[in-house]
Each structure stands twice: as structure tokens, then as C-alpha cells.
Design a protein around this motif. Structure first.
Motif, mmCIF file in Angstrom:
data_model
loop_
_atom_site.group_PDB
_atom_site.id
_atom_site.type_symbol
_atom_site.label_atom_id
_atom_site.label_comp_id
_atom_site.label_asym_id
_atom_site.label_seq_id
_atom_site.Cartn_x
_atom_site.Cartn_y
_atom_site.Cartn_z
ATOM 1 N N ASN A 499 0.820 -1.218 0.000
ATOM 2 C CA ASN A 499 0.000 0.000 0.000
ATOM 3 C C ASN A 499 0.853 1.268 0.000
ATOM 4 O O ASN A 499 0.323 2.368 -0.186
ATOM 5 N N LEU A 500 2.157 1.130 0.212
ATOM 6 C CA LEU A 500 3.044 2.301 0.247
ATOM 7 C C LEU A 500 3.412 2.661 -1.189
ATOM 8 O O LEU A 500 4.544 2.497 -1.637
ATOM 9 N N ILE A 501 2.448 3.188 -1.908
ATOM 10 C CA ILE A 501 2.539 3.270 -3.374
ATOM 11 C C ILE A 501 3.578 4.265 -3.883
ATOM 12 O O ILE A 501 3.917 4.247 -5.063
ATOM 13 N N VAL A 502 4.090 5.151 -3.021
ATOM 14 C CA VAL A 502 5.138 6.077 -3.481
ATOM 15 C C VAL A 502 6.490 5.719 -2.887
ATOM 16 O O VAL A 502 7.449 6.479 -3.023
ATOM 17 N N LEU A 503 6.589 4.548 -2.239
ATOM 18 C CA LEU A 503 7.845 4.136 -1.622
ATOM 19 C C LEU A 503 8.938 3.994 -2.674
ATOM 20 O O LEU A 503 8.740 3.386 -3.721
ATOM 21 N N GLU A 504 10.109 4.546 -2.362
ATOM 22 C CA GLU A 504 11.214 4.501 -3.310
ATOM 23 C C GLU A 504 12.434 3.771 -2.775
ATOM 24 O O GLU A 504 13.331 3.432 -3.548
ATOM 25 N N SER A 505 12.499 3.551 -1.476
ATOM 26 C CA SER A 505 13.604 2.792 -0.905
ATOM 27 C C SER A 505 13.060 1.911 0.207
ATOM 28 O O SER A 505 12.430 2.408 1.152
ATOM 29 N N LEU A 506 13.312 0.614 0.095
ATOM 30 C CA LEU A 506 12.857 -0.358 1.093
ATOM 31 C C LEU A 506 14.041 -1.253 1.462
ATOM 32 O O LEU A 506 14.571 -1.977 0.616
ATOM 33 N N ASP A 507 14.452 -1.202 2.723
ATOM 34 C CA ASP A 507 15.575 -2.002 3.197
ATOM 35 C C ASP A 507 15.132 -2.771 4.437
ATOM 36 O O ASP A 507 14.941 -2.197 5.509
ATOM 37 N N LEU A 508 14.961 -4.087 4.271
ATOM 38 C CA LEU A 508 14.598 -4.986 5.370
ATOM 39 C C LEU A 508 15.706 -6.010 5.605
ATOM 40 O O LEU A 508 15.484 -7.055 6.222
ATOM 41 N N SER A 509 16.886 -5.736 5.124
ATOM 42 C CA SER A 509 17.974 -6.708 5.156
ATOM 43 C C SER A 509 18.475 -6.975 6.567
ATOM 44 O O SER A 509 18.226 -6.208 7.499
ATOM 45 N N SER A 510 19.170 -8.113 6.703
ATOM 46 C CA SER A 510 19.835 -8.498 7.952
ATOM 47 C C SER A 510 18.858 -8.546 9.119
ATOM 48 O O SER A 510 19.046 -7.905 10.161
ATOM 49 N N ASN A 511 17.786 -9.323 8.936
ATOM 50 C CA ASN A 511 16.832 -9.615 9.991
ATOM 51 C C ASN A 511 16.607 -11.123 10.009
ATOM 52 O O ASN A 511 17.425 -11.892 9.493
ATOM 53 N N GLN A 512 15.494 -11.551 10.584
ATOM 54 C CA GLN A 512 15.148 -12.975 10.668
ATOM 55 C C GLN A 512 13.798 -13.225 9.993
ATOM 56 O O GLN A 512 13.025 -14.078 10.429
ATOM 57 N N LEU A 513 13.519 -12.498 8.927
ATOM 58 C CA LEU A 513 12.228 -12.607 8.256
ATOM 59 C C LEU A 513 12.109 -13.943 7.536
ATOM 60 O O LEU A 513 13.088 -14.475 6.992
ATOM 61 N N ILE A 514 10.880 -14.464 7.507
ATOM 62 C CA ILE A 514 10.627 -15.765 6.901
ATOM 63 C C ILE A 514 9.497 -15.661 5.883
ATOM 64 O O ILE A 514 8.871 -14.604 5.718
#
Length: 651
Positions: A499-514
Motif C-alpha cells: 500500500n506504500l505506493i510512493v515508496l522509493e527505498s525499502l531495506d529490510l535486510s539483515s533480519n530474521q524474516l521468513i
């Protein structure tokens, strides 16, 4: 109309050429056609008005060169043709206007050098050549008449030393040389000006130490010398300037301590001395010495000790910048008295303690930067009904925060929701000072010299947050940058991020996401930076025109991911192809961001890509065409300091 002597015409914004009848009015002494929409060239027939003493043609749409016949109007006392689209060079025949007192040519496209014969106009009082493309040195005889009171040649391409005669213009009241490439030692170039109330030498290459004698300019209200090579200490004598409102000395090579005498200037509204080598303890009096103080910017120095703790009730402080020092201890609770605070930048220090629970009650706060300190502990739920109602930039990265992400905050950042990009295209700040901030994109620190109201970012990276990313983050549909990397976040990537339709940078790195990458990320048609690496994601990478543009590094170290752009293919027993966004929905999202994209860097670039482009350009010289495109024609910069900000306050 043979007896007509004074003529002032307002054409009610009609677009017309110069009125034909005017050259026939031979007795005119005063002609004012300013603030209309007159087009074409200035007619040479105007030279028939031999009795003219005042000619005002400013703020029209005139093009071409100044007709040479205009220099035959030898009785002219006031000539103002500013704010048009005129070009060409000034001829030596300008000296024939021997009665001239006011000469305004600013905001046109004039070029070349200033004629040396201009110094023959010994009655000149008011000279304004600002915002053109003049070059070379100022003529040595420019102020030989010593009558000069206002000299404004800012925002041109002038070089070299200043003429010696400038030291003798004791009647100077306004001096603007900013935005050029003047050089030399200021102690040798300037004299004492008892009537001076405005001086701006910013964005040049002046050297030497600040002049103590300027502390004797009792009427001085604005002193701006930022963006030069000035050295030495700030003279204690400046504390005598009891009428001073603006003092900007940032981006120089100043050393020593802030003299306590600065606190004698109770009228001060702007104090900006960032990006120097000043040290010592910040004087306690700086937090309460002026009821008028709006900006206190001490960033990028070597101050140590604690933040002053004497902010009193009723203050109007709007911007407090202490980033990049060696300050220690907690954030003083007296900052809660700063009810008009919009920018609080305390990053890159050694501050400690927990996140103060009163911060979210500051009603006007728009920028909160606490990155790279020693803050710790959990961020509990707020007791404020509407926490951070205007916050649009928050950076808590590189600290020791623990516990769950602050869900109540993320759900209530109203300034990151439903932003109208068609009406909120202004810049943060006020008429005297425009704000700047440093953001991190792909590991690069980029200084935004001016901050659009539509720019929003959340950076909680490099902490110890645990738990899941709340699904409610999808409410922030005007968010531009989101960085939650280098934490211990678990669970799935919430599909609501789509839903973040204008998002230009997304960094979720180095976590424990599955789990799988949600296909809803294919809705992010403005995404320019994506990093999901170093997690435990599985399955097929969703395919879309946007996600397909990212390379291997965006997904690396997720051993169970497969599909393009990875070399690992998905077999028949792998997860099936996930749905992609329909073409018409992609096009719709793309079109919705058109307006602000054009404003920042041009259609198709995007803000994040634009920031990276800007960083590369500024670090390699910042050409004039780029500056004028991004910052406006009257906001020329010489360094990557916050000069872009200060142009607005001076124009």
C-alpha cells in the motif's frame, strides 16, 4: 500630450508590447511601466524622452539587449530595468549617464564584465547587478565617488580581489557579494562602515580572520559570511551588535570556542555556525539568551559536554541542530518547553538514556534525528492521544533500542499519510532560513539542502528491535524511504507494504524474516532501492517490471529463494508463479507520482535516484545549470552547505 511630465501605467497583467504613444510624450520626466507583462524589446525610440530623470521598467517580460540609445538619456537619475529577460553586455557608454544615482539591472541574463568607466558615475548611490552572469573583476573605480550606499552584485561569476576603493565607501549600508568567486584576505578588502546594516559575503573564497571592528557597526542586522575559508576565532566584539538578527558563519575554518558575549545579542533570530572546527562546551546561555531565536545550528563541530538545559517557556526555537559533535548525557527535559520546534537533529554524538516520552507531544516537530548515539531501552506506547502529529522524518538508527517496533507511533504518523502532492510542494523552513537534513540511501549519507514537505522517511535500522513488522505500517501511504535493516525482526513481510505506493527505498535486510516475498510488492512502481538480503525468505521472487530491475544483491543470502534475477531456478515442486499487478494498475500508480517527480529531478528519475544523482553532481563540482534547476534561479550555491536555505531568507 505635450505637457505630460509624469506617467505611471498599470495594464492589469495584459500581455502587450511597449505602448507606441509614449515616445511622443517629449516632456516626460518620470515614466513607470513596472510590474506589467510587457513583451518584446525596449524600443530605441525611448531615447526621444530627453527630459527623463526616472525610468522604471522592472518586472516585465522584455527580451533582447538594452538599446544603445538609452545611454543618451543623460538626465537619468534612476534607471530600473530589473527582473526581465534582457541579455548582452554593458557598454562603456554607460558612463554618459553622469547624473545616475540608482542603477538596477538585477535578475536578467546580462553577461561580460562591468565597464571600467562606470566609476566615472560619481553620484552612484544604489547599484544592483544581482542574479546575472557577469564575470571578471569589479572595476577599480566602482566607488570612486564615495557616495555608494548599496552595492549588490550577488549571484554572478565575479572573481579576483575587491577594488581598494571599497574600503573608503564609509557610507555603505547594504553590501551583497555572495554567490561569486571573490578571494583575498577580508582584513585587507574591507573598511569600517558606521551605517552598515546588511552584509553578505557568503559562498566566495575569502580568507583571513573575522574583523573585530565590525563589532562597532551599531546598526548591523544581518552578517553572513558562510561558505568561505575564514579562520581564527569568532571575535568577542560581535557581542556588541545589539541589533543583529542573522549571524551565519557556517562552512568555514573557524576554531576556538563560542564567545559568551554572543549571548548579549538578545535580538538574534538565526545563529548558524555549523561545519567549522569550533570546540569547547556550548555556553549554557545559548539556550535562553534571546526570546527571538528561531534557529540554533551548531552541527559538525567539536563541541563536547552536555546539551544546555536552560530552554525556558515561551521560546520560539524552531530548529535545533547539534549533529556531528561529541555531546554526552541525556536529552534535557527543558526541550519540552520548545513548543514551536520543527527540527531536532541530535545525531552523531554520544548521547545516552532512553527515548524521552515527552518528545511525541511537541506539536510542530517534523524532523527527529537521533542516529548514531547511545540511546537504549524499549520504546513504549505513547500516552499522547496523537503522538508526533507532524513528524515526517524520523531517524533512530545506530543506537541500542530493544523490544518491539513502536507500533502506536507507526500507526499515527499522520504527516506520512494521504499527503496531497499537488499542494504540498513547498520547502521546510521559513523566510529567513530553510532547513536541511542528512539521510542515508544505500549506505551513502546525502545532505538534502532543501526539504520538500512531501519527503518522508523512517529509519530504525541498526538497533536490536525484535518481533514482527506490524501490518499497520501499510497506513503510511505517503512514505518515501523505509529502513528497518540490521535488527532481529521476525515473521513475514507484511503484504500491506504494497500500500506504500510512493515508496522509493525499502531495506529490510539483515533480519530474521521468513516466508515468501508478498506479491503486493509488485505495486511499488516507484521503488528504486530494494534490499531483502540476509533473511530466511523462501519461494519464487515475484515478477514485475519494477522488481525485475533489481540485481542479485537485493536478495542474496536467502537460501530458499529462487527465480529471476537469481541463478537458482524454481522446480516444478517449488511454489507456483505468484500473481503480478495488472498493467493498468501499474500505469495508474506510475502516473500518480508525476507531479512531484518533475519538481525534484525530472520525470522518471524518482526522489531516491535524484538524491544519488545530486550527490554525484555536487561532489564533482555542482554546475550552475543544475543549481538553478533544483534550487531556483536565485539560489546559487558554492558548497554543499545549507546555502540553498539561506537564499530564500535573503530574497
Amino acid at each position: 500630450m505635450p505637457l505630460l511630465t509624469h506617467l505611471s501605467i498599470s495594464l492589469n497583467e495584459l500581455t502587450l508590447e511597449f505602448p507606441d504613444f509614449i515616445p511622443n510624450c517629449r516632456n516626460l520626466t518620470y515614466l513607470d511601466l513596472s510590474v506589467n507583462h510587457l513583451t518584446g524589446s525596449i524600443p530605441s525610440a525611448i531615447s526621444q524622452l530627453r527630459k527623463l530623470t526616472t525610468l522604471r521598467l522592472q518586472m516585465n517580460l522584455f527580451t533582447g539587449k538594452i538599446p544603445p540609445e538609452i545611454w543618451n538619456l543623460t538626465l537619468l537619475v534612476n534607471l530600473d530595468i530589473s527582473k526581465n529577460q534582457l541579455n548582452g553586455e554593458l557598454p562603456n557608454t554607460i558612463s554618459s549617464l553622469s547624473n545616475l544615482q540608482t542603477l538596477h539591472l538585477f535578475t536578467n541574463n546580462f553577461s561580460g564584465s562591468i565597464p571600467g568607466d562606470l566609476g566615472k558615475n560619481t553620484l552612484l548611490v544604489n547599484v544592483a547587478f544581482s542574479n546575472n552572469s557577469f564575470s571578471g573583476e569589479l572595476p577599480p573605480g566602482l566607488c570612486n565617488g564615495f557616495a555608494l550606499q548599496r552595492l549588490m552584485v550577488n549571484d554572478n561569476n565575479f572573481t579576483g580581489l575587491l577594488p581598494d576603493c571599497l574600503k573608503n565607501c564609509s557610507g555603505l549600508a547594504v553590501l551583497r557579494l555572495d554567490g561569486n568567486r571573490f578571494s583575498g584576505n577580508i582584513s585587507k578588502a574591507f573598511g569600517v562602515y558606521p551605517d552598515l546594516y546588511f552584509i553578505n559575503l557568503s559562498d566566495n573564497q575569502f580568507s583571513g580572520e573575522l574583523l573585530p571592528q565590525w563589532g562597532e557597526c551599531a546598526h548591523l542586522e544581518t552578517l553572513q559570511m558562510d561558505g568561505n575559508k575564514l579562520s581564527g576565532e569568532i571575535p568577542a566584539q560581535l557581542g556588541r551588535l545589539t541589533q543583529l538578527r542573522v549571524l551565519t558563519l557556517h562552512s568555514n575554518q573557524l576554531t576556538g570556542k563560542i564567545p559568551s558575549t554572543i549571548c548579549n545579542i538578545s535580538s538574534l533570530e538565526i545563529l548558524s555556525i555549523y561545519n567549522n572546527s569550533l570546540g569547547g562546551v556550548i555556553p549554557q546561555c545559548l539556550s535562553n539568551f534571546s526570546k527571538e531565536l528561531s534557529v540554533l545550528d551548531l552541527r559538525m563541530n567539536q563541541f563536547h559536554g552536555a546539551i544546555p538545559a536552560t530552554f525556558t517557556e515561551g521560546n520560539i526555537l524552531r530548529n535545533l541542530g547539534l549533529n556531528g559533535n561529541q555531546l554526552e548525557g541525556p536529552v534535557p527535559q527543558t526541550l519540552a518547553n520548545c513548543k514551536q520546534l520543527q527540527v531536532l537533529d541530535l545525531g552523531n554524538n554520544k548521547l545516552s538514556g532512553i527515548l524521552p516520552n515527552w518528545l511525541d507531544s511537541l506539536p510542530e516537530l517534523r524532523i527527529l534525528v537521533l542516529r548514531s548515539n547511545r540511546f537504549r531501552g524499549t520504546i513504549g506506547d505513547s500516552n499522547t492521544k496523537l503522538p508526533f502529529p507532524n513528524l515526517q522524518i524520523i531517524d533512530l538508527s545506530h543506537n541500542e533500542f530493544t523490544g518491539l517496533l513502536p507500533t502506536k507511533y507507526l500507526e499515527n504518523f499522520e504527516a506520512m499519510m494521504n499527503v496531497d502532492e499537488h499542494t504540498d510542494l513547498g520547502y521546510m523552513g521559513d523566510s529567513l532560513y530553510q532547513d536541511s537534513v542528512t539521510v542515508v540511501v544505500k549506505g551513502h549519507e546525502l545532505e538534502l539542502l532543501r526539504i520538500l514537505y512531501i519527503f518522508t522517511t523512517i529509519d530504525l535500522s541498526n538497533n536490536r528491535f525484535q518481533g514482527e513488522i506490524p501490518n499497520s505500517i501499510g497506513k503510511l501511504n505517503s512514505l518515501r524511504l523505509l529502513n528497518l535493516s540490521h535488527n532481529s525482526l521476525a515473521g513475514h513481510i507484511p503484504s500491506s507494504i504494497g500500500n506504500l505506493i510512493v515508496l522509493e527505498s525499502l531495506d529490510l535486510s539483515s533480519n530474521q524474516l521468513i516466508g515468501e516475498i508478498p506479491w503486493q510488492l509488485t505495486k511499488l512502481t516507484f521503488l528504486a532501492v530494494l534490499n531483502l538480503s540476509q533473511n530466511h525468505l523462501v519461494g519464487l521472487i515475484p515478477q514485475s517490471r519494477q522488481l525485475d530491475t533489481f540485481g542479485n544483491d537485493s536478495y542474496k543470502s536467502n537460501l530458499a529463494l529462487c527465480g529471476f534475477p537469481l541463478t537458482k531456478k524454481c522446480g516444478d515442486d517449488e511454489a507456483p508463479q505468484l500473481p503480478t499487478l495488472p498493467l493498468q494498475e501499474v500505469d495508474s500508480g506510475f502516473a500518480s507520482g508525476f507531479t512531484w517527480e518533475v519538481v525534484v529531478m525530472g520525470y522518471g528519475c524518482g526522489m531516491v535516484f535524484g538524491l544519488v544523482m545530486g550527490y554525484l553532481i555536487f561532489s564533482t563540482g555542482k554546475p550552475k545549470w543544475f543549481v538553478r534547476m533544483v534550487e531556483g534561479e536565485q539560489h546559487k550555491k558554492g558548497k554543499r552547505s545549507k546555502n540553498g536555505q539561506k537564499r530564500a531568507r535573503r530574497n
